[in-house]
Scaffold this active site. Sequence first.
Site, mmCIF file in Angstrom:
data_model
loop_
_atom_site.group_PDB
_atom_site.id
_atom_site.type_symbol
_atom_site.label_atom_id
_atom_site.label_comp_id
_atom_site.label_asym_id
_atom_site.label_seq_id
_atom_site.Cartn_x
_atom_site.Cartn_y
_atom_site.Cartn_z
ATOM 1 N N LEU A 35 0.816 -1.209 0.000
ATOM 2 C CA LEU A 35 0.000 0.000 0.000
ATOM 3 C C LEU A 35 0.856 1.268 0.000
ATOM 4 O O LEU A 35 2.031 1.237 0.403
ATOM 5 C CB LEU A 35 -0.907 0.019 1.233
ATOM 6 C CG LEU A 35 -1.983 -1.059 1.318
ATOM 7 C CD1 LEU A 35 -2.631 -1.034 2.693
ATOM 8 C CD2 LEU A 35 -3.034 -0.859 0.224
ATOM 9 N N GLY A 37 2.455 4.279 1.482
ATOM 10 C CA GLY A 37 2.818 4.536 2.864
ATOM 11 C C GLY A 37 3.307 3.320 3.617
ATOM 12 O O GLY A 37 3.655 3.411 4.795
ATOM 13 N N GLY A 39 6.076 1.688 3.049
ATOM 14 C CA GLY A 39 7.526 1.756 3.220
ATOM 15 C C GLY A 39 8.315 1.250 2.029
ATOM 16 O O GLY A 39 9.534 1.103 2.109
ATOM 17 N N SER A 108 1.404 -1.653 -7.301
ATOM 18 C CA SER A 108 1.049 -2.825 -8.126
ATOM 19 C C SER A 108 -0.036 -3.656 -7.442
ATOM 20 O O SER A 108 0.214 -4.762 -6.985
ATOM 21 C CB SER A 108 2.289 -3.670 -8.447
ATOM 22 O OG SER A 108 3.097 -3.936 -7.331
#
Length: 199
Positions: A35, A37, A39, A108
Amino acid sequence: MTKATNLIWHESEVSKSDRRELKRHKSAILWFTGLSGSGKSTISSALEKELYIHGIHTYRLDGDNIRQGLNKDLGFSPEDRTENIRRIGEVSKLMVDAGLFALTAFISPYQGDRTLVRELVEPDEFIEIYVKASVETCEERDPKGLYKKARAGEIKGFTGIDAPYEEPAHPEITIDTNVLNVEEAVEAIVDYLKENHYL
């Protein structure tokens, strides 16, 4: 779109094996997915620096960077997302042929798109790295302020809010950023590469 015909692939006199021998390491795609955020960009950037220090030849492709050039004509519809990943897959395949580790940091969101990229290269040349973090955690971090905009209705089709994210079924590596910090994540990936004889 008109497809070109009468094309012939021209082989190089320098092979992938030759390039790997010159660089003294294997090459592969390190595909970071997760997702916004979670990292991905932070970890892939830190990993690139660590590999560079050890003389490993890499190139990092990041979602925001690619959309400012190669894929600047694409939006965020499901079709455009698929084309975005297809293009990145083809570029990454060329980098593997060049003897590099291609580090790709892209949300993705669709399993099918990631599978298509995996099938572009040899079985041991695609390493899927699932950078795992809950929507709640990513929303708390919200480094770009995108979740706030999505909740306010300013961004439509935002992954994790009003567009789906399909978790990898069998990633080679899972990095849970609720548990691991950046240094620990990099160490885990490097350990995998060493244990599986990539380095």
